[in-house]
Scaffold this active site. Sequence first.
Site, mmCIF file in Angstrom:
data_model
loop_
_atom_site.group_PDB
_atom_site.id
_atom_site.type_symbol
_atom_site.label_atom_id
_atom_site.label_comp_id
_atom_site.label_asym_id
_atom_site.label_seq_id
_atom_site.Cartn_x
_atom_site.Cartn_y
_atom_site.Cartn_z
ATOM 1 C CG HIS A 45 -1.828 1.185 1.300
ATOM 2 N ND1 HIS A 45 -2.876 1.232 0.788
ATOM 3 C CD2 HIS A 45 -1.397 2.351 1.905
ATOM 4 C CE1 HIS A 45 -3.737 2.440 1.045
ATOM 5 N NE2 HIS A 45 -2.731 3.148 2.049
ATOM 6 C CD GLU A 46 1.544 3.375 3.829
ATOM 7 O OE1 GLU A 46 1.349 4.373 3.238
ATOM 8 O OE2 GLU A 46 0.609 2.965 4.292
#
Length: 878
Positions: free
Chosen positions: A301-302
Site C-alpha cells: 500500500h505505501e
Amino acid sequence: MSDDHATTYLSDYKQSDYVLETTELDVVFAPDEMDVKAKLTFSLREGTAPGQTLKLDGERMELVSISVDGHPLEESEYIVTDKSLEVSSPPEKFVLETVVRLKPEANKSLEGLYRSSGVWCTQCEAEGFRRITYFYDRPDVMSVFTVRMEADKSDAPVLLSNGNPVESGDLDGNRHFAVWHDPHPKPSYLFAMVAGDLAHISDEFTTSSGKHVDLAIYVEHGKEGQCAWAMDSLIRSMKWDEERFGCEYDLDVFNIVAVSDFNLGAMENKGLNIFNDKYILSDPQTATDQDYENIEAIIAHEYFHNWTGNRITCRDWFQLCLKEGLTVFRDQEFTSDERSRAVKRIEDTRDLRAHQFAEDSGPLSHPPRPNQFKEINNFYTATVYEKGAEVVRMILTYLGKDTFRKGMDIYLERHDGDAAVIEDFVKCFEDASGKDLSHLQKWYTVAGRPEINVSHSYDAENKRLSVTLAQTNKATPNDAEKEPKFIPIRFGLVSNNGVDLNWNSVSGAQVEGDLMIMDQAEHHVVFEGVSSKPTLSLFREFSSPVSVKSDLTMEDKLNLARLDNDPFNRWDSLQNVALDILVPAAKVGGEDPSPQDLGKLADAFRAILIDDDVDNAFKALALALPSQIVLAEHVGTDIDPERVYDVRRMSLSAIASMIEPELAAAYKSLVDDADYSPDAASAGKRALKNQCLGLLLAADDEKGSQVAVAQYHEAANMSDRSAALGALASAGHPAAKEVLAHFRENYCDNILVFDKWLSLNAIMPDSAALDRVKSLMDDPQFNIENPNRVRSLVGAFASNQVQFGRRDGASFEFITGLVADIDTRTPQLAARLLTMFRSFKKYESTRREAARSALENLKNDSKLSPDCTDILERTLNG
Ligand code: BES
Ligand code: ZN
C-alpha cells in the site's frame, strides 16, 4: 468543550497567493531543544494582485528569526499567532528565511517531529509539517526539497530524508551531516526525516527500464533478523506495480524505517516510508499468519502511493479518497494476485460490512468525498478507504479490465505531477471508455448505502424469469434527499447442477454477459428463454457495496452455498442463511433458533468442510457465523449485546456439536509438522485447522479445551499458539486463565507479542473484563503513551461487545475517562478510541442512556482537543 476550531468547506477552495518553488531546510539535531532553518523561494501567482499578505501555517514552535531576501524583518512587518505567520506585502519574488525552535522530546502527539525510542522521526500527514516550520501546509503546494541534516555521530549515525542522498561527511566534535535532495516536487505532508542509531538490512531492485534502486529497511539494533518478509514484500510490490499498472520506481533509493511509537500503520513519505514496527517485524515465533499478510499488504500500500498519492497527489484534503481509496484498491488487487482472489474478496467484504457499514449507518456517516470537515484527521475512515476502494472497483466492473487499465494509464500520464481532484480521475475513465460516468461519480459524494429489494418469479410454461429490483436510499446526517444510485450487478442464473443457465433475450435493464446495470429506483427485468427454474445469484464478487433483501428462500440460499460457481456468493449465501436464523433470535425477546434451522446450517457447514474442490482458506471463512458486530448491525435498533452474544454462542455450540466427528477428523488431518512458511496455502491450512479448533471447543468444552491446550503447548509457531489461546479466550473458557499466565511468562519479552496478550485479556467475555483492562494499565510493560499498547488493550476491548456494552455503563465511563486522559497527549489516538461510541444510539434504552451520559460528562468536564471535540459533537448530534 472548546469549539474555536473552524469548519473547512470544499466549496471554499482557493489556490495560494504565492507559488513556492524550492524548499531548503537545515536541521541541527540536539536533545531537548533544536532549531530548524527554512529557506523558501516564493513568487506571486500569475493573475494575483501584488501586495498580498503571505499567510503560512505554523504551530507549537518558537520563531527565532525571520528575514526576506536577506534582510531581517521589523516586528511591524509580520504577525505570529498560535496558528500562523503573516508577512505583510512581500515583493513579487522573494526568499523567506526563518529559524524556529522545536522541542521534539516533549512532543507526545506523534505528529510533526518527535522522538520514538531515542530516534528522531516525523509524521506530517495530514497537517503535521506546520509543527516543523512555517509553511503552506496544504497538499496543492508542491516544491523541490533539499534537506541538510546534522547531528552527533553517536546519537544519530543514521540521517535520512526524502529523495536521493547527495552529500555527507564528518564535522568537528564527533558530528556529521547529510544532504538529501528530492527532485520530485512534493507537498509538505510527504516530507520525512529520521535521525538515530538504527540497524538496517539492504537489498536492491532493477526497474523494468534498467534503473538500479538501493533498498533498505531500518530498525532498532537486534531486530534486523525480523525484516526479511517485509523486504521480500517490497520487492514483490515493486515488480507487481510495473506489471499490472506500468508504474516504475523513480529514485535511486527506497528506504523504510520502523519506529515503535506511531499513530498509524504506516506513511508513504516520498522515498522514505515510515512504519509502525508492528507492520515490519516478523518471524515465525512472534508473528501470526495475519501479521504476515498485513505486513505484505501495508508495505504494498505505501509503496503503491509512490504513484497514486505522491506523483499524483490531492488538491485538498477533501480529495483524500483519490489517493487512499485508489491505493487500497491497488493493494487489494496485489493481495488477490499474490494469494487467493476469492478469499481476499470475502475478507474485504466481511471487514467492510463490519466497519464501514456500521460507520455509515450511524452519526459519523459521511461520503467518501465529504464536503466539510472540522478535523481532517478524523476522516481517515473506513468510508474514505474501504468504500473508496469499492467505488474504484465498480468502475473496473463496469468498464472491464482492459478499459479500466487504459483509464489508469491515462490518469497516470495526464496527471503526473498534479494535485488532482476526484473528477479528474473519473474523467480519465470516461475518456478511455467513451462512456458517461457522472452517475458512478455520485458514489463519491453521497453517504449511506442503497438497500436493494429483490423479488422474482419463474414462469415454467413460457420459460420466462421476471426479476424486480428496487433501491431505497435512506437519509444520512447532512443529506436527506437521495437520487437512485448506479449499481453494477454481477449475476448468474444457477441451475440445479450448478451450471449457469443462458437466456435468449432480456429487457428492463442494461445487461451485458453477467453484468446487469441498475440505474433507476426500480427495474422490472424479464429474461426470456430460461430453460429451467434457476436460483438467482446476484451481486457476485460483491459487485457493489449495497445491502440486499431478496425473496430467495432458505432452500435457495442453501443451494447457492452449495452450487454457485462464484465462491464469494457461496460464502455470502451461507452468511445470509445464518443471518436469517440468528437475527430474529438476537432481538430483545426473540425466540431461540430452532434445532431444525441450526441443523440446516450444520449440514451446510459439513458439506463445505468435506468438499474437495475448495481451498482451506475459503473453508475457514465459510465455517464461521457472522460476527457479533454484523449481527448487531442487522438487529438494527434496541440492541442488547448480551442477547446477541448468547444467541451466537448457543448457535455455534449447537452447529458444532452436530458436526463434531467431521470437525475432529478435519482437525487431525490438518495438523502437520512442516517448517513454518507464511505462504497462502500454508496459512490457509492453519486457518482451517484453527477454525475447526474453535468449533470443537464450542461443541464440547471438555474435549475441545484439551485439544486447544495441547495445541498451545506443542505449537511450533505463533500462529498456532495464539490461535489456540485465542479460541480459549474468546470462548471465555476457564482454562484460558492458566494458559494466558503461561503465555505472559514465556513469550512476552517481545513487546509486540505482549500486545497480543493484552488483546486476549481484553476480548475475554467474562464479567471481570473491565477490571482486568483497568488493572493491566498499571502493568509495568504497559505504556499509555504508546498507541500500539493502547490499541491492543482498549481497541480490542471495543470488540468485546458484551463487556464494553455493560448495562451498568461502567465501561462507558471508563472509556470516556481514558479518552480525556489520552487526549492531553495524543489527540489522534484519543479521537479514534472515541469512535467506539459510534453505534451507541442503537442500544436498548438503558445502555443508550448510560452511554449518552458518559459522553455528556466528557463534553462538560474536559477541555478536549479539536480532534475529540469533532467526534464527540457528531456522535451526540448526528
Ligand atoms: N497515508 C496513510 C497514513 C496516514 C493515515 C496519514 C492517517 C495520516 C493520517 C497511509 O498510506 C495509510 O493509509 N496507512 C494505513 C494503512 C493502509 C494499509 C490502509 C494506516 O496507517 O492505517
Ligand atoms: Zn494510504
